[in-house]
Design a protein around this motif. Structure first.
Motif, PDB file in Angstrom:
ATOM      1  N   ALA A 169      14.506 -46.115  50.376  1.00 44.65           N
ATOM      2  CA  ALA A 169      15.048 -45.142  49.474  1.00 44.65           C
ATOM      3  C   ALA A 169      16.059 -44.347  50.074  1.00 44.65           C
ATOM      4  O   ALA A 169      16.808 -43.363  49.610  1.00 44.65           O
ATOM      5  N   MET A 170      16.805 -45.107  50.905  1.00 41.12           N
ATOM      6  CA  MET A 170      18.104 -44.622  51.682  1.00 41.12           C
ATOM      7  C   MET A 170      19.079 -44.417  50.520  1.00 41.12           C
ATOM      8  O   MET A 170      19.361 -45.116  49.633  1.00 41.12           O
ATOM      9  N   PRO A 171      19.816 -43.198  50.656  1.00 44.61           N
ATOM     10  CA  PRO A 171      20.793 -42.801  49.525  1.00 44.61           C
ATOM     11  C   PRO A 171      22.039 -43.797  49.583  1.00 44.61           C
ATOM     12  O   PRO A 171      22.168 -44.339  50.595  1.00 44.61           O
ATOM     13  N   TYR A 172      22.450 -44.074  48.152  1.00 43.62           N
ATOM     14  CA  TYR A 172      23.530 -45.160  48.160  1.00 43.62           C
ATOM     15  C   TYR A 172      24.731 -44.797  48.938  1.00 43.62           C
ATOM     16  O   TYR A 172      25.352 -45.885  49.618  1.00 43.62           O
ATOM     17  N   GLU A 173      25.074 -43.456  49.110  1.00 42.84           N
ATOM     18  CA  GLU A 173      26.189 -43.231  49.701  1.00 42.84           C
ATOM     19  C   GLU A 173      26.157 -43.631  51.471  1.00 42.84           C
ATOM     20  O   GLU A 173      27.121 -43.916  51.959  1.00 42.84           O
ATOM     21  N   VAL A 174      25.067 -43.327  51.830  1.00 43.43           N
ATOM     22  CA  VAL A 174      24.688 -43.974  53.201  1.00 43.43           C
ATOM     23  C   VAL A 174      24.944 -45.230  53.541  1.00 43.43           C
ATOM     24  O   VAL A 174      25.390 -45.705  54.284  1.00 43.43           O
TER      25      VAL A 174
END
Length: 350
Positions: free
Chosen positions: A323-328
């Motif tokens: 679930a890591m944010p896309y921006e990261v």
């Protein structure tokens, strides 16, 4: 060694599925812009661990949204598909992509029994269905009429339309999570997709792969050619420093594996059903020390350089961990291509 991006995006809630799908398309366009060789799609059902679910349908969209990058399956769960329908779909997408497909085939997940239950298929039949389906597809792609009387399918096909764009058919590769299946493919001089392993295990397995091919009569040139068509899988997170990378990458990696285990554990407890024992080495892949390449550009470059030295043709990299944010994840992807890959082009400091 070729670099590619494996997109296996997690969506924790049905409410987020649409937004995550949009982000996956962003990541694919970014991958092409940054000159990755390929993007890879997986197949997994019913729990949100792979939000696009069906890599075949999704790859048609990918083909139309891109122009250069290759499109691979890692893997299409062949046992869950009707082989003629799958052969038709892949021939069509081969045309839409103008020959950019890498058709990775496998029997499917080893222990998520609900993938099979949801399609009304006995998981004990998975390997046999896979073998029969692959044979049917390869024969169908010849363009000749097909009569088949097998265990699972009885078919009379006048001819497959459309025929494949790539002749005689798209490149086909199998997954080989275990050593025994890898050895069986080596005896046939067939390339394979290797699951997440350490560099030490990768070296050992590729040494065995070479030895097996040589024992079956392949010469050095033939072995090198097939090895160049093989791919290894890695989970990677890159940040400015090792400490920064570990602070983000390790918790994301652990949470990803906890989420992937949640549905299977619940079903095992509720109904006492599963698909048998996990394969040897499976536990190592959920240990960040074994299953995650995480660190500064220099640290990651060192690990990737060691992998390149094994002679394998390409690496399939999962950058967006769970679930890591896309921006990261996208920042890690940019750092990999702008900071890691250039360091691999020159000798690293001792």
């Amino acid at each position: 060694m070729r670099f590619s991006n494996f997109l296996f995006p997690e969506s924790r809630s049905p409410a987020t599925d649409g937004a995550i799908l949009d982000e996956v398309m962003q990541e694919i366009r970014l991958s092409e812009h940054l000159n990755f060789d390929a993007v890879w799609l997986g197949e997994h059902h019913f729990d949100g661990n792979c939000c696009y679910v069906d890599p075949i349908t999704f790859s048609a969209a990918v083909a139309m949204a891109t122009s250069r990058i290759r499109i691979g399956y890692a893997v299409a769960q062949t046992s869950l598909h009707h082989p003629i329908r799958l052969a038709e779909q892949l021939a069509l997408i081969d045309h839409l992509s103008k020959g950019r497909l890498i058709v990775g085939l496998g029997r499917g997940t080893n222990y998520n029994v609900y993938d099979y239950e949801g399609f009304g298929i006995d998981p004990a039949e998975a390997q046999a269905r896979f073998e029969e389906a692959e044979d049917i597809m390869l024969r169908a792609w010849t363009g000749e009429p097909l009569d088949h009387d097998g265990r699972f399918w009885q078919l009379k096909v006048p001819a497959l339309r459309p025929g494949c764009y790539t002749r005689p058919h798209p490149f086909v590769i199998r997954s080989a999570s275990g050593e025994a299946s890898m050895v069986a493919l080596a005896k046939q001089a067939r390339p394979f997709l290797m699951s997440v392993q350490t560099n030490a295990v990768t070296r050992q397995r590729l040494s065995l792969y070479r030895q097996t091919m040589a024992g079956a009569g392949a010469d050095e040139a033939g072995i090198a050619k097939v090895l160049d068509q093989c791919w290894a899988w890695r989970n990677v997170y890159v940040a400015g420093t090792d400490a920064e990378a570990e602070a983000v990458g390790i918790p994301a990696f652990i949470a990803m594996h906890e989420q992937r285990a949640a549905m299977r554990n619940r079903i095992a407890q509720e109904r006492a059903v599963g698909m048998g024992q996990e394969r040897p080495g499976m536990g190592n892949r959920i240990d960040p020390a074994q299953g995650l390449v995480c660190g500064s550009p220099a640290t990651v470059a060192e690990q990737m350089s060691e992998l390149a030295e094994t002679g394998i043709g390409g690496v399939i990299i999962t950058f967006r961990l769970g679930a890591m944010p896309y921006e990261v994840a996208s920042e890690s992807i940019r750092l990999f291509m702008s900071k890691v890959v250039p360091q691999m082009a020159r000798p690293l400091a001792a």
